[in-house]
Design a protein around this motif. Structure first.
Motif, short mmCIF file in Angstrom:
data_model
loop_
_atom_site.label_atom_id
_atom_site.label_comp_id
_atom_site.label_asym_id
_atom_site.label_seq_id
_atom_site.Cartn_x
_atom_site.Cartn_y
_atom_site.Cartn_z
N THR A 95 0.97 -1.01 0.16
CA THR A 95 -0.02 0.13 -0.05
C THR A 95 1.05 1.51 0.04
OG1 THR A 95 -0.17 -0.21 2.41
CG2 THR A 95 -2.01 -1.05 1.12
N GLY A 96 2.05 1.18 0.10
CA GLY A 96 3.01 2.28 -0.09
C GLY A 96 2.92 3.33 0.95
N GLN A 97 2.67 4.49 0.29
CA GLN A 97 2.43 5.81 1.52
C GLN A 97 1.21 5.51 2.55
OE1 GLN A 97 4.37 8.28 2.51
NE2 GLN A 97 5.81 7.02 1.60
N ASP A 98 0.30 4.79 2.05
CA ASP A 98 -1.03 4.46 2.72
C ASP A 98 -0.45 3.66 4.11
OD1 ASP A 98 -2.73 5.88 1.33
OD2 ASP A 98 -3.43 4.05 0.33
N ALA A 99 0.40 2.86 4.05
CA ALA A 99 1.21 1.98 5.28
C ALA A 99 1.61 2.98 6.16
CB ALA A 99 2.07 0.90 4.68
N VAL A 100 2.49 4.09 5.76
CA VAL A 100 2.88 5.18 6.47
C VAL A 100 1.91 6.01 7.34
CG1 VAL A 100 4.63 7.13 6.86
CG2 VAL A 100 4.96 5.33 4.92
N ASN A 101 0.70 6.42 6.50
CA ASN A 101 -0.31 6.93 7.15
C ASN A 101 -1.05 6.20 8.31
OD1 ASN A 101 0.36 9.06 5.31
ND2 ASN A 101 -1.16 8.35 3.77
N VAL A 102 -1.19 5.10 7.91
CA VAL A 102 -1.76 4.18 8.91
C VAL A 102 -0.89 4.01 10.25
CG1 VAL A 102 -2.45 1.66 9.38
CG2 VAL A 102 -3.27 2.77 7.21
N ALA A 103 0.17 3.87 10.01
CA ALA A 103 1.30 3.78 11.30
C ALA A 103 1.35 5.11 11.95
CB ALA A 103 2.77 3.50 10.51
N GLU A 104 1.08 6.30 11.20
CA GLU A 104 1.14 7.35 12.08
C GLU A 104 -0.06 7.64 12.88
OE1 GLU A 104 3.07 11.55 10.41
OE2 GLU A 104 1.86 10.36 8.53
N SER A 105 -1.45 7.00 12.30
CA SER A 105 -2.51 7.02 13.25
C SER A 105 -2.41 6.21 14.10
CB SER A 105 -3.79 6.62 12.15
OG SER A 105 -4.01 7.51 11.21
N PHE A 106 -2.13 5.04 14.09
CA PHE A 106 -1.96 4.04 15.11
C PHE A 106 -1.02 4.42 16.31
CE2 PHE A 106 -4.43 1.10 12.55
CZ PHE A 106 -4.92 0.36 13.42
N ASN A 107 -0.01 5.06 15.72
CA ASN A 107 1.18 5.37 16.72
C ASN A 107 0.55 6.54 17.48
OD1 ASN A 107 3.56 5.20 17.68
ND2 ASN A 107 4.34 7.02 16.55
N GLU A 108 -0.23 7.30 17.07
CA GLU A 108 -0.83 8.48 17.76
C GLU A 108 -1.75 8.15 19.02
OE1 GLU A 108 -3.99 12.12 16.62
OE2 GLU A 108 -2.47 11.44 15.10
N HIS A 109 -2.27 7.14 18.73
CA HIS A 109 -3.16 6.52 19.85
C HIS A 109 -2.67 5.52 20.72
CE1 HIS A 109 -6.21 8.09 17.06
NE2 HIS A 109 -6.93 8.10 18.02
N LEU A 110 -1.52 4.71 20.07
CA LEU A 110 -1.30 3.51 20.79
C LEU A 110 0.27 3.59 21.20
CD1 LEU A 110 -3.10 0.73 18.86
CD2 LEU A 110 -3.61 1.44 21.08
N ASP A 111 0.90 4.50 20.78
CA ASP A 111 2.38 4.43 21.00
C ASP A 111 3.04 3.29 20.61
OD1 ASP A 111 2.62 7.05 21.89
OD2 ASP A 111 2.18 6.37 23.82
N ILE A 112 2.95 2.66 19.34
CA ILE A 112 3.24 1.37 18.94
C ILE A 112 4.77 1.25 19.04
CG2 ILE A 112 1.37 1.01 17.39
CD1 ILE A 112 3.18 1.90 15.01
N THR A 113 5.30 0.10 19.45
CA THR A 113 6.77 -0.20 19.71
C THR A 113 7.27 -0.73 18.32
OG1 THR A 113 6.31 -2.26 20.59
CG2 THR A 113 6.33 -0.37 22.16
N GLY A 114 6.67 -1.36 17.52
CA GLY A 114 7.27 -2.06 16.22
C GLY A 114 6.46 -2.02 15.22
N VAL A 115 6.93 -2.11 13.88
CA VAL A 115 6.11 -2.36 12.71
C VAL A 115 6.48 -3.59 12.21
CG1 VAL A 115 5.68 -1.51 10.28
CG2 VAL A 115 5.60 0.03 12.05
N VAL A 116 5.52 -4.48 11.62
CA VAL A 116 5.72 -5.66 10.83
C VAL A 116 5.27 -5.51 9.43
CG1 VAL A 116 5.28 -8.07 10.46
CG2 VAL A 116 5.05 -7.01 12.88
N LEU A 117 5.84 -5.42 8.52
CA LEU A 117 5.68 -5.28 7.22
C LEU A 117 5.41 -6.37 6.32
CD1 LEU A 117 7.99 -2.43 5.53
CD2 LEU A 117 5.73 -2.19 5.89
N THR A 118 4.21 -6.55 5.92
CA THR A 118 3.75 -7.85 5.22
C THR A 118 4.03 -7.71 3.81
OG1 THR A 118 1.53 -7.45 5.00
CG2 THR A 118 2.28 -8.38 7.14
N LYS A 119 3.90 -8.80 3.08
CA LYS A 119 4.10 -8.78 1.45
C LYS A 119 5.16 -8.08 0.80
CE LYS A 119 -0.93 -8.86 1.77
NZ LYS A 119 -2.17 -8.24 1.42
N LEU A 120 6.38 -8.14 1.50
CA LEU A 120 7.45 -7.48 0.93
C LEU A 120 8.10 -8.29 -0.04
CD1 LEU A 120 8.57 -4.62 1.92
CD2 LEU A 120 10.70 -5.85 3.26
N ASP A 121 7.84 -9.63 -0.27
CA ASP A 121 8.30 -10.36 -1.37
C ASP A 121 7.41 -10.13 -2.60
OD1 ASP A 121 5.70 -11.34 0.13
OD2 ASP A 121 5.79 -13.27 -1.36
#
Length: 447
Positions: A226-252
């Motif tokens: 999803t490209g930049q959408d993945a970054v936008n989603v990460a920003e939203s979740f991080n804002e609410h949850l203070d995520i500690t790590g990201v797992v990127l799927t479908k990098l193959d």
């Protein structure tokens, strides 16, 4: 393959500067412009690109390059180091609680592969670290998600804690941790509910679970496609949850890689794992320096060694080495070796991990035909045990029988026999290379 477009573009750009005896400021500016275009095409965040290019130009025009005996190599070193820094600098290891179990909360939108990734992570923890994980089904809005986690549990022979769809995710998480303590599980992996998009109801529920169980890690699973959408989603979740790590799927897949190069810089959250395929063992720990080397065509020997250690039996490998030296390598050995190599992942990806392989004569445009690989296996399996041990037994009638039994033709059987003999000769020559003898090139039957 992930990053293929970006990788090719960067390698071509940097190659122009590598052979130069001297590198001028104009050379650096030209290279920087090409690198900038390559990154933007890969869907990297434009602010991240601007900062990255400025850092490269500042270092590349500095004394360390201009006064170097090998300025081109210095530029490559700078680009590699800056790419590594962009993706986090060094590996971010998974947290371990002082008072087990370690609780990991898995979050993400629907379709990102969150539930499957939860199973993959549990599998990795057990295989790589000899841990005992407990899977927890907290997506009460989708009975299919609970069923999916249970199916994964059966496939992995791993316990799944669930309380149906009528109990709140907060209560399920709390009870699961109590159960994990009783049963001495090292890790608790909570598969939370997803949505089609970020909304307040979802975030409130995740915040409630976080407040109750106080997880050691909060992972966000995002789809690299999803490209930049993945970054936008990460920003939203991080804002609410203070995520500690990201797992990127479908990098193959055929992804441009922009998410992997942007997420750390935009959210200041490290990438912990990457999904490199659909199988349950195709989740890797993320190493920024190794990924930077892959992108620049410098290989990734450490990951290749780790894959080999995980999938290839050491005793069998030693026996095989002895057979290569004594020219007693048989079709049975070849079949066994093919099976073990296939478990390591797609052959193109393995080749990309060998430093300089993409620059070797005849290797740049090599295509690995998986269908041909199946044909090779079918031909070998249609041979008798005696024929597999001693291919010299093959006569016209035997070849005809094997072709019919494998759904191929006699010319394909002949080609395999010829390539197998060439391979045995090449193995013999490799053992003599210390004595100064040169080996002749050959092709594997599935290239």
């Amino acid at each position: 393959m992930a990053f293929e477009g970006l990788s090719n573009r960067l390698q071509e750009t940097i190659k122009k500067i590598t052979g130069k005896g001297k590198v001028s400021e104009q050379d650096v500016k030209t290279m920087a412009r090409e690198v900038r275009l390559a990154l933007l095409e890969a869907d990297v965040n434009f602010k991240v690109v601007r900062s990255f290019i400025n850092d490269i130009k500042e270092r590349a025009i500095g004394q360390e390059v201009m006064e170097s005996l090998t300025p081109g190599q210095q530029v490559i070193k700078i680009v590699q180091e800056e790419l590594t820094n962009l993706m986090g600098g060094e590996q971010s290891k998974i947290a371990v609680s002082d008072r087990p179990p370690t609780v990991i909360m898995m979050s993400g939108l629907q379709g990102a592969g969150k539930t499957t990734t939860t199973g993959k992570l549990a599998n990795l923890l057990r295989k790589q670290y000899n841990k005992s994980p407990l899977l927890v089904a907290c997506d009460i809005y989708r009975p299919a998600a609970i069923k999916q986690l249970q199916t994964l549990g059966k496939q992995l022979d791993m316990p799944v804690f669930e309380m149906g769809t009528d109990v709140s995710p907060v209560e399920i998480s709390k009870k699961a941790i109590e159960y994990a303590k009783q049963e001495h599980h090292d890790y608790v992996l909570i598969d939370t509910a997803g949505r089609l998009h970020v909304d307040d109801t979802l975030m409130q529920e995740l915040e409630d679970v976080k407040a109750e169980v106080k997880p050691d890690e909060i992972f966000l699973v995002v789809d690299a496609m999803t490209g930049q959408d993945a970054v936008n989603v990460a920003e939203s979740f991080n804002e609410h949850l203070d995520i500690t790590g990201v797992v990127l799927t479908k990098l193959d897949g055929d992804t441009r890689g922009g998410a992997a190069l942007s997420i750390k810089a935009v959210t200041d959250t490290p990438i912990k794992f990457i999904g490199m395929g659909e199988k349950l063992d195709e989740l890797e720990e993320f190493h920024p320096e190794r990924m930077a080397s892959r992108i620049l065509g410098m290989g990734d020997v450490l990951t290749l060694i780790e894959k080999a250690q995980a999938n290839i039996d050491e005793k069998q490998a030693k026996e095989l080495e002895e057979k290569m030296r004594t020219m007693s390598f048989t079709f049975d050995d070849f079949l066994e070796q093919m099976s073990q190599v296939k478990q390591m992942g797609p052959l193109e990806d393995l080749l990309a991990m060998i430093p300089g392989a993409n620059k070797m004569k005849g290797m740049k445009n090599v295509q690995f035909d998986e269908k041909q690989l199946i044909s090779v296996e079918a031909i070998i399996q249609s041979m008798t045990k005696a024929e597999r041990q001693d291919p010299s037994l093959m006569n016209a009638s035997r070849k005809k029988r094997i072709a019919k039994g494998s759904g191929t033709n006699v010319s394909q059987v002949n080609r395999l026999l010829k390539q197998f003999n060439e391979m045995k000769k090449m193995m013999k020559q490799m053992t003599n290379m210390q004595k100064g003898k040169k080996g002749k090139g050959f092709q594997l039957p599935f290239m």
